[in-house]
Write an enzyme that holds these catalytic residues in place. Structure first.
Site, PDB file in Angstrom:
ATOM      1  N   TYR A 162       0.815  -1.222   0.000  1.00  0.00           N
ATOM      2  CA  TYR A 162       0.000   0.000   0.000  1.00  0.00           C
ATOM      3  C   TYR A 162       0.847   1.269   0.000  1.00  0.00           C
ATOM      4  O   TYR A 162       0.326   2.352  -0.233  1.00  0.00           O
ATOM      5  CB  TYR A 162      -0.937   0.012   1.210  1.00  0.00           C
ATOM      6  CG  TYR A 162      -2.387  -0.142   0.813  1.00  0.00           C
ATOM      7  CD1 TYR A 162      -2.745  -0.949  -0.249  1.00  0.00           C
ATOM      8  CD2 TYR A 162      -3.404   0.516   1.505  1.00  0.00           C
ATOM      9  CE1 TYR A 162      -4.062  -1.112  -0.604  1.00  0.00           C
ATOM     10  CE2 TYR A 162      -4.730   0.358   1.156  1.00  0.00           C
ATOM     11  CZ  TYR A 162      -5.050  -0.459   0.100  1.00  0.00           C
ATOM     12  OH  TYR A 162      -6.356  -0.616  -0.247  1.00  0.00           O
ATOM     13  N   LYS A 229       4.622 -13.803   6.213  1.00  0.00           N
ATOM     14  CA  LYS A 229       5.292 -14.723   5.293  1.00  0.00           C
ATOM     15  C   LYS A 229       6.791 -14.641   5.591  1.00  0.00           C
ATOM     16  O   LYS A 229       7.638 -14.479   4.702  1.00  0.00           O
ATOM     17  CB  LYS A 229       4.954 -14.311   3.852  1.00  0.00           C
ATOM     18  CG  LYS A 229       5.407 -15.246   2.782  1.00  0.00           C
ATOM     19  CD  LYS A 229       4.628 -16.541   2.730  1.00  0.00           C
ATOM     20  CE  LYS A 229       5.251 -17.496   1.732  1.00  0.00           C
ATOM     21  NZ  LYS A 229       4.822 -18.887   1.935  1.00  0.00           N
ATOM     22  N   ASP A 283       0.321 -18.493   4.147  1.00  0.00           N
ATOM     23  CA  ASP A 283      -0.392 -19.532   3.370  1.00  0.00           C
ATOM     24  C   ASP A 283      -1.113 -20.508   4.295  1.00  0.00           C
ATOM     25  O   ASP A 283      -2.219 -20.954   4.020  1.00  0.00           O
ATOM     26  CB  ASP A 283       0.557 -20.280   2.423  1.00  0.00           C
ATOM     27  CG  ASP A 283       1.917 -20.532   3.015  1.00  0.00           C
ATOM     28  OD1 ASP A 283       2.893 -19.982   2.507  1.00  0.00           O
ATOM     29  OD2 ASP A 283       1.989 -21.251   4.021  1.00  0.00           O
ATOM     30  N   ASP A 307      -5.341  -8.121   2.930  1.00  0.00           N
ATOM     31  CA  ASP A 307      -6.223  -7.862   1.795  1.00  0.00           C
ATOM     32  C   ASP A 307      -6.846  -9.170   1.320  1.00  0.00           C
ATOM     33  O   ASP A 307      -8.072  -9.290   1.187  1.00  0.00           O
ATOM     34  CB  ASP A 307      -5.365  -7.240   0.677  1.00  0.00           C
ATOM     35  CG  ASP A 307      -6.204  -6.611  -0.407  1.00  0.00           C
ATOM     36  OD1 ASP A 307      -7.401  -6.380  -0.165  1.00  0.00           O
ATOM     37  OD2 ASP A 307      -5.666  -6.352  -1.498  1.00  0.00           O
TER      38      ASP A 307
END
Ligand code: NAD
Length: 417
Positions: A162, A229, A283, A307
């Site tokens: 962003y 992640k 994930d 998101d």
């Protein structure tokens, strides 16, 4: 009193203020609203009717919201002139009045604005996008036990992708960066690549995680999960995890237990009154919310993970039509529908106003008017259960009665107790 060019300040009503780090809400707060584009006017009308009725019923006339229209999107262009998608005084009014609510806005093509929502978030430093996701019985859902998911997602809103720092392939800047990384840092990027920069800071992470834990404390939730992640992107996503744990220990030393300590010190049992801080790889969390949804309550995420995750979670309980949201700074709160303007349904009085109405419930809770918020929520539960719903739900429910957007709002008012 601020002077605006086009905004008409109501003759009655009082400003919400911030004192000693808390919002102070009068019984007659002036609250700015942006109607929104496309289906915005339809869902806003429905929302206003429902919120006003709930406040009236809950407080018997001792409290009342005084609405003040402010402008963005197509309507702002009509009122202020060409390219005035987001007039300065709109942003100023939200700062002046602290809490505001908005319908969806068209992303203008041309005019130098990437997205009105992103611009609003940046100008007001609305660093936390807060999205509660829970199931309303009767809502058509693609999973067997949608009721098991009840999470609130805190998504960082100012960093990561962003931040919007990108360089087009083959431009001078992209070539220079590729050259610099190669010669100075021995990192090789294929020539002709586009470049995007993904900044994640300790400052940005700390304030988001702190807000998420404060929310967990206020609403009696039992865990906060840091979603990252970090196994691949160690110094951005991985750092988000590390800084998140550090913030939890620094600001809430007596309130939290980390997952490592839970097993080392407490034999896997969370002590009464404590909040569990854990982390999951991005994930894996997509599997976890489907396979073990009851183990998650608050999810704190960098921008892009959040998101994806917030839309996936919303789908699990029936879709964006009833997914509410807010964008928060330290004190400003901008409450909004999470879907877009659905232009093909504009002006048809057809779509589901649930997302904006439930965003209104979040706003009532933020004002401290929880009784009114609960009334709306309970009425939403009753109404969906009774199968009186808008087209989007009706087409997936057996024996449903399909009603217009405005009729659904009237039904909510009727079912309010
Ligand atoms: P959208 O969410 O507007 O619509 C996609 C489809 O979802 C619609 O055609 C409709 O079938 C369904 N839908 C959306 N809201 C619904 C509701 N309340 N009830 C029932 N069905 C509903 O997404 P889009 O078509 O990709 O975007 C249209 C415009 O909205 C674009 O200009 C986009 O930039 C903008 N947008 C704004 C926001 C925002 O203001 N927060 C968010 C997303 C998109």
């Amino acid at each position: 009193m601020a002077k605006y060019k086009k905004i008409k300040v109501p003759k009655t009503g009082t400003k919400i203020t911030v004192e000693k780090d808390k919002i102070v809400v009068p019984d007659d707060p002036i609250i700015p609203f942006i109607e929104g584009d496309g289906i915005g006017p339809d869902i806003w009308k429905a929302t206003q009717m429902v919120l006003d009725a709930a406040v009236e019923k809950a407080y018997k006339g001792t409290k009342k919201i005084i609405w003040m229209e402010i402008f963005a999107g197509d309507k702002a262009v009509k009122v202020y002139g060409k390219n005035q998608w987001l007039p300065k005084e709109t942003v100023q009014a939200i700062k002046d009045y602290v809490v505001a609510i908005k319908g969806p806005l068209t992303t203008p093509i041309g005019g130098g604005i990437r997205s009105l929502n992103v611009t609003l978030r940046q100008k007001l430093d609305l660093f936390a996008c807060v999205r509660p996701v829970k199931y309303y019985p009767g809502t058509p859902s693609p999973v067997k036990r949608p009721q098991d998911l009840n999470v609130v997602i805190f998504r960082e809103n100012t960093e990561d992708v962003y931040a919007g720092i990108e360089f087009k392939a083959n431009t001078k800047a992209a070539k220079e960066l590729i050259e610099l990384l190669s010669t100075k840092y021995k990192k090789h990027i294929r020539s002709g690549s586009g470049i995007g920069i993904k900044p994640i800071s300790k400052f940005g992470t700390e304030r988001l995680v702190k807000k998420a834990i404060e929310y967990a404390i206020e609403y009696g939730r039992k865990s906060v999960t840091l979603v990252h992640k970090g196994n691949i992107m160690k110094f951005t996503e991985g750092a988000f995890k590390d800084w998140g744990y550090q913030a939890a220990k620094k600001y809430f030393p007596n309130k939290i237990v980390t997952e490592a300590d839970l097993w080392d010190k407490y034999d896997g049992k969370l002590p009464e009154g404590k909040i569990l801080i854990k982390d999951r790889i991005a994930d894996s969390i997509f599997q976890q919310v489907l396979l073990r949804p009851t183990e998650y309550e608050i999810l704190a995420t960098p921008n892009l993970n959040g998101d994806f995750l917030s839309d996936a979670c919303a789908a699990q309980v029936g879709g964006l039509g009833i997914a509410p949201g807010s964008n928060m700074s330290y004190h400003y709160g901008l409450f909004e529908a999470t879907h877009g303007t659905a232009p093909k349904y504009a002006g048809m009085d057809k779509v589901n106003p649930g997302s904006l109405i439930l965003s209104g419930v979040m706003m009532l809770e933020y004002l401290g008017w929880k009784k009114a918020g609960t009334m709306v929520e309970n009425s939403m539960k009753r109404t969906i259960k009774s199968k009186v719903v808008t087209y989007d739900f009706a087409r997936q429910m057996k024996g449903a009665k399909k009603v217009k957007c405005s009729q659904f709002a009237k039904e909510l008012v009727k079912n309010m107790k």
